[in-house]
Design a protein around this motif. Structure first.
Motif, PDB file in Angstrom:
ATOM      1  N   LEU A  45       4.041   9.235 -10.200  1.00  0.00           N
ATOM      2  CA  LEU A  45       3.423   9.225 -11.530  1.00  0.00           C
ATOM      3  C   LEU A  45       2.413  10.364 -11.694  1.00  0.00           C
ATOM      4  O   LEU A  45       1.985  10.665 -12.810  1.00  0.00           O
ATOM      5  CB  LEU A  45       2.689   7.886 -11.768  1.00  0.00           C
ATOM      6  CG  LEU A  45       3.532   6.607 -11.870  1.00  0.00           C
ATOM      7  CD1 LEU A  45       2.643   5.366 -11.734  1.00  0.00           C
ATOM      8  CD2 LEU A  45       4.275   6.569 -13.210  1.00  0.00           C
ATOM      9  N   GLY A  46       1.989  10.940 -10.565  1.00  0.00           N
ATOM     10  CA  GLY A  46       0.939  11.958 -10.618  1.00  0.00           C
ATOM     11  C   GLY A  46      -0.414  11.358 -10.971  1.00  0.00           C
ATOM     12  O   GLY A  46      -1.251  11.984 -11.623  1.00  0.00           O
ATOM     13  N   ILE A  47      -0.643  10.116 -10.556  1.00  0.00           N
ATOM     14  CA  ILE A  47      -1.923   9.450 -10.829  1.00  0.00           C
ATOM     15  C   ILE A  47      -2.571   9.086  -9.507  1.00  0.00           C
ATOM     16  O   ILE A  47      -1.952   8.452  -8.650  1.00  0.00           O
ATOM     17  CB  ILE A  47      -1.721   8.144 -11.638  1.00  0.00           C
ATOM     18  CG1 ILE A  47      -1.024   8.421 -12.966  1.00  0.00           C
ATOM     19  CG2 ILE A  47      -3.058   7.447 -11.869  1.00  0.00           C
ATOM     20  CD1 ILE A  47      -0.608   7.161 -13.714  1.00  0.00           C
ATOM     21  N   ASP A  48      -3.833   9.498  -9.336  1.00  0.00           N
ATOM     22  CA  ASP A  48      -4.563   9.150  -8.122  1.00  0.00           C
ATOM     23  C   ASP A  48      -5.496   7.982  -8.457  1.00  0.00           C
ATOM     24  O   ASP A  48      -6.554   8.181  -9.051  1.00  0.00           O
ATOM     25  CB  ASP A  48      -5.358  10.374  -7.649  1.00  0.00           C
ATOM     26  CG  ASP A  48      -6.055  10.120  -6.334  1.00  0.00           C
ATOM     27  OD1 ASP A  48      -5.646   9.190  -5.611  1.00  0.00           O
ATOM     28  OD2 ASP A  48      -7.027  10.844  -6.037  1.00  0.00           O
ATOM     29  N   PHE A  49      -5.080   6.759  -8.127  1.00  0.00           N
ATOM     30  CA  PHE A  49      -5.877   5.589  -8.498  1.00  0.00           C
ATOM     31  C   PHE A  49      -7.207   5.575  -7.735  1.00  0.00           C
ATOM     32  O   PHE A  49      -7.210   5.649  -6.510  1.00  0.00           O
ATOM     33  CB  PHE A  49      -5.098   4.296  -8.237  1.00  0.00           C
ATOM     34  CG  PHE A  49      -3.894   4.157  -9.127  1.00  0.00           C
ATOM     35  CD1 PHE A  49      -4.061   3.932 -10.494  1.00  0.00           C
ATOM     36  CD2 PHE A  49      -2.613   4.286  -8.622  1.00  0.00           C
ATOM     37  CE1 PHE A  49      -2.951   3.829 -11.333  1.00  0.00           C
ATOM     38  CE2 PHE A  49      -1.504   4.179  -9.450  1.00  0.00           C
ATOM     39  CZ  PHE A  49      -1.672   3.948 -10.807  1.00  0.00           C
ATOM     40  N   SER A  50      -8.319   5.483  -8.470  1.00  0.00           N
ATOM     41  CA  SER A  50      -9.607   5.461  -7.774  1.00  0.00           C
ATOM     42  C   SER A  50      -9.925   4.069  -7.252  1.00  0.00           C
ATOM     43  O   SER A  50     -10.740   3.923  -6.358  1.00  0.00           O
ATOM     44  CB  SER A  50     -10.738   5.979  -8.649  1.00  0.00           C
ATOM     45  OG  SER A  50     -10.521   5.678  -9.997  1.00  0.00           O
ATOM     46  N   ALA A  65       0.852  -1.208   0.000  1.00  0.00           N
ATOM     47  CA  ALA A  65       0.000   0.000   0.000  1.00  0.00           C
ATOM     48  C   ALA A  65       0.879   1.246   0.000  1.00  0.00           C
ATOM     49  O   ALA A  65       0.641   2.204  -0.753  1.00  0.00           O
ATOM     50  CB  ALA A  65      -0.938  -0.002   1.209  1.00  0.00           C
ATOM     51  N   LEU A  66       1.910   1.208   0.825  1.00  0.00           N
ATOM     52  CA  LEU A  66       2.856   2.326   0.899  1.00  0.00           C
ATOM     53  C   LEU A  66       3.577   2.506  -0.447  1.00  0.00           C
ATOM     54  O   LEU A  66       3.750   3.623  -0.931  1.00  0.00           O
ATOM     55  CB  LEU A  66       3.863   1.986   2.004  1.00  0.00           C
ATOM     56  CG  LEU A  66       4.697   3.074   2.631  1.00  0.00           C
ATOM     57  CD1 LEU A  66       3.832   4.154   3.235  1.00  0.00           C
ATOM     58  CD2 LEU A  66       5.569   2.439   3.738  1.00  0.00           C
ATOM     59  N   GLU A  67       3.975   1.382  -1.034  1.00  0.00           N
ATOM     60  CA  GLU A  67       4.673   1.407  -2.328  1.00  0.00           C
ATOM     61  C   GLU A  67       3.774   2.018  -3.412  1.00  0.00           C
ATOM     62  O   GLU A  67       4.224   2.834  -4.224  1.00  0.00           O
ATOM     63  CB  GLU A  67       5.062  -0.036  -2.693  1.00  0.00           C
ATOM     64  CG  GLU A  67       5.895  -0.176  -3.941  1.00  0.00           C
ATOM     65  CD  GLU A  67       6.328  -1.646  -4.147  1.00  0.00           C
ATOM     66  OE1 GLU A  67       6.872  -2.266  -3.197  1.00  0.00           O
ATOM     67  OE2 GLU A  67       6.109  -2.164  -5.257  1.00  0.00           O
ATOM     68  N   ILE A  68       2.496   1.631  -3.406  1.00  0.00           N
ATOM     69  CA  ILE A  68       1.563   2.165  -4.411  1.00  0.00           C
ATOM     70  C   ILE A  68       1.379   3.671  -4.214  1.00  0.00           C
ATOM     71  O   ILE A  68       1.350   4.434  -5.185  1.00  0.00           O
ATOM     72  CB  ILE A  68       0.197   1.437  -4.345  1.00  0.00           C
ATOM     73  CG1 ILE A  68       0.344  -0.020  -4.792  1.00  0.00           C
ATOM     74  CG2 ILE A  68      -0.841   2.155  -5.217  1.00  0.00           C
ATOM     75  CD1 ILE A  68      -0.892  -0.881  -4.524  1.00  0.00           C
ATOM     76  N   GLU A  69       1.278   4.105  -2.961  1.00  0.00           N
ATOM     77  CA  GLU A  69       1.108   5.546  -2.709  1.00  0.00           C
ATOM     78  C   GLU A  69       2.320   6.330  -3.192  1.00  0.00           C
ATOM     79  O   GLU A  69       2.178   7.394  -3.780  1.00  0.00           O
ATOM     80  CB  GLU A  69       0.836   5.809  -1.225  1.00  0.00           C
ATOM     81  CG  GLU A  69      -0.607   5.554  -0.840  1.00  0.00           C
ATOM     82  CD  GLU A  69      -1.602   6.073  -1.895  1.00  0.00           C
ATOM     83  OE1 GLU A  69      -1.726   7.308  -2.042  1.00  0.00           O
ATOM     84  OE2 GLU A  69      -2.216   5.242  -2.591  1.00  0.00           O
ATOM     85  N   THR A  70       3.515   5.802  -2.965  1.00  0.00           N
ATOM     86  CA  THR A  70       4.728   6.470  -3.436  1.00  0.00           C
ATOM     87  C   THR A  70       4.744   6.542  -4.961  1.00  0.00           C
ATOM     88  O   THR A  70       5.000   7.598  -5.551  1.00  0.00           O
ATOM     89  CB  THR A  70       5.979   5.696  -2.943  1.00  0.00           C
ATOM     90  OG1 THR A  70       5.893   5.586  -1.524  1.00  0.00           O
ATOM     91  CG2 THR A  70       7.258   6.414  -3.317  1.00  0.00           C
ATOM     92  N   GLN A  71       4.429   5.411  -5.612  1.00  0.00           N
ATOM     93  CA  GLN A  71       4.429   5.385  -7.079  1.00  0.00           C
ATOM     94  C   GLN A  71       3.351   6.306  -7.639  1.00  0.00           C
ATOM     95  O   GLN A  71       3.558   6.987  -8.643  1.00  0.00           O
ATOM     96  CB  GLN A  71       4.198   3.947  -7.573  1.00  0.00           C
ATOM     97  CG  GLN A  71       5.413   3.056  -7.372  1.00  0.00           C
ATOM     98  CD  GLN A  71       5.137   1.617  -7.793  1.00  0.00           C
ATOM     99  OE1 GLN A  71       4.148   1.016  -7.364  1.00  0.00           O
ATOM    100  NE2 GLN A  71       5.997   1.055  -8.627  1.00  0.00           N
ATOM    101  N   SER A  72       2.210   6.318  -6.957  1.00  0.00           N
ATOM    102  CA  SER A  72       1.105   7.153  -7.385  1.00  0.00           C
ATOM    103  C   SER A  72       1.510   8.637  -7.346  1.00  0.00           C
ATOM    104  O   SER A  72       1.219   9.402  -8.278  1.00  0.00           O
ATOM    105  CB  SER A  72      -0.083   6.823  -6.477  1.00  0.00           C
ATOM    106  OG  SER A  72      -1.036   7.803  -6.492  1.00  0.00           O
ATOM    107  N   ASN A  73       2.218   9.041  -6.301  1.00  0.00           N
ATOM    108  CA  ASN A  73       2.718  10.420  -6.223  1.00  0.00           C
ATOM    109  C   ASN A  73       3.741  10.702  -7.308  1.00  0.00           C
ATOM    110  O   ASN A  73       3.704  11.753  -7.949  1.00  0.00           O
ATOM    111  CB  ASN A  73       3.348  10.690  -4.845  1.00  0.00           C
ATOM    112  CG  ASN A  73       2.284  10.757  -3.762  1.00  0.00           C
ATOM    113  OD1 ASN A  73       1.130  11.112  -4.028  1.00  0.00           O
ATOM    114  ND2 ASN A  73       2.655  10.397  -2.536  1.00  0.00           N
TER     115      ASN A  73
END
Ligand SMILES: *Cc1c(COP(=O)(O)O)cnc(C)c1O
Length: 344
Positions: A189-194, A179-187
């Motif tokens: 990439l500038g993508i907020d996964f819904s 979950a932490l890894e996805i949040e870092t990648q999401s930031n």
């Protein structure tokens, strides 16, 4: 305390090379055409790990093996179904770390024959040097494993029990880390996964993600699962229980209830390990449009669930949806007839 700090205090053996990549599935979006409703689909490649063929169980095993080594274990006992991905990766991990491994495998699925009993994960378990106990129907794998644990103890060994697909509170920490890894990648990439979409089998994957999102103060229902084993009500309560246990272990409040778990039972079909036509189609679509492999027991059904959700309008145009590819592709070889004999 922050989630990253809490996780860093837990014993862990590194088994991954680093964060797994996230890629957009353009060719799937194109194949869906108008029925994609303008949803952007991404895959997180948790099938892309070098050890033992990779897959979601390696994230759990990082913490389970940390725990085992801290306890002075020289043998890992893992339980699962005949074609268990967890058992295969426990065997590979033990080989890598120089530990003995015993697998207690039960006939959880109504299949047999050489294809099922001698190929796929079973073949790999043997190559990784595990001692395999193939239980007949009616023998309880947990009781059998406890007996082996005791026998090993009496001969001077220290075994570590890894049951339930690795979905103990310790094992679930692997997906709190994710979950932490996805949040870092999401930031980055500038993508907020819904939505973050996963299969739910023994529930540790979803439980870990949900615990991670709660610890980060984020909406836990963005994790959407498709049950492949238990009926929805029971899968939800198992997930809540395991997620709360993971939070407790990390020093956070066990604050989750069933409203915090987003789970669908629509893809379960006749039961665990039994193919559905939607699964066969989803595996074929991913393979023929993207050149990527899903497994028949977990990922195929979860991806079928994502496709059904998209066509039912669950997501809005412009939403970014992340599907976690959890591995398990050796299972394809154990299900060859279901693909080759399916009408297509
Ligand atoms: C075990 C497994 C899952 C399900 O994970 P749980 O934590 O058991 O819910 C999903 N995909 C694959 C390939 C698996 O082996």
């Amino acid at each position: 305390m922050f989630l990253s700090q809490a996780l860093s205090l837990m014993p862990r053996r590194a088994l991954l090379e680093g964060p797994t990549p996230i890629q957009r599935l353009h060719r799937i979006e194109d194949a869906l055409g108008l029925s994609s409703n303008g949803v952007r689909i991404y895959a997180k490649r948790d099938d892309l790990m070098s050890l033992g063929g990779g897959g979601n169980k390696l994230r759990k095993l990082e913490f389970l093996l940390g725990d085992a080594v801290a306890a002075g274990a020289d043998t890992i006992i893992a339980t699962g179904g005949r074609q268990s991905n967890f058992a295969r990766l426990a065997a590979a991990t033990a080989a890598r770390l120089g530990l003995a491994c015993e697998l207690v495998l039960a006939p959880l699925v109504p299949r047999g024959g050489d294809e099922y009993d001698r190929n796929g994960n079973i073949l790999l378990d043997d190559l990784f040097g595990a001692r395999i106990h193939n239980l007949p129907a009616g023998v309880d794998p947990t009781l059998f494993a406890q007996d082996r644990f005791e026998e090993l103890r009496l001969t001077g060994h220290t075994a570590y029990m890894a049951t339930l697909g690795g979905s103990s509170p310790v094992g679930s920490l692997g997906y709190a880390t994710c979950a932490l890894e996805i949040e870092t990648q999401s930031n980055d990439l500038g993508i907020d996964f819904s939505a973050v979409v996963v299969p739910n089998g023994s529930s540790g994957t979803q439980a870990g993600l949900v615990a991670g999102y709660r610890a980060l103060g984020l909406d836990t229902t963005r994790v959407r699962s498709h049950s492949v084993l238990a009926p929805p009500a029971s899968a939800i309560s198992t997930t809540v229980e395991r997620a709360n246990a993971a939070l407790t272990l990390l020093g956070f409040e066990a604050s989750l209830s069933s409203n915090d778990v987003n789970l669908s039972g629509d893809q379960l079909g006749p039961g665990y390990g039994i193919s559905t036509s939607a699964m066969v189609e989803a595996v074929r679509l991913m393979a023929s449009r993207e050149g990527l492999l899903l497994d028949p027991v977990y990922g195929g059904k979860a991806f079928a669930g994502l496709l059904a959700d998209i066509s039912a309008g669950r997501y809005a145009a412009g939403d970014d949806v992340l599907f976690i590819m959890t591995g398990g592709t050796p299972g394809l070889y154990a299900y060859a007839t279901d693909f080759l004999d399916a009408v297509h």
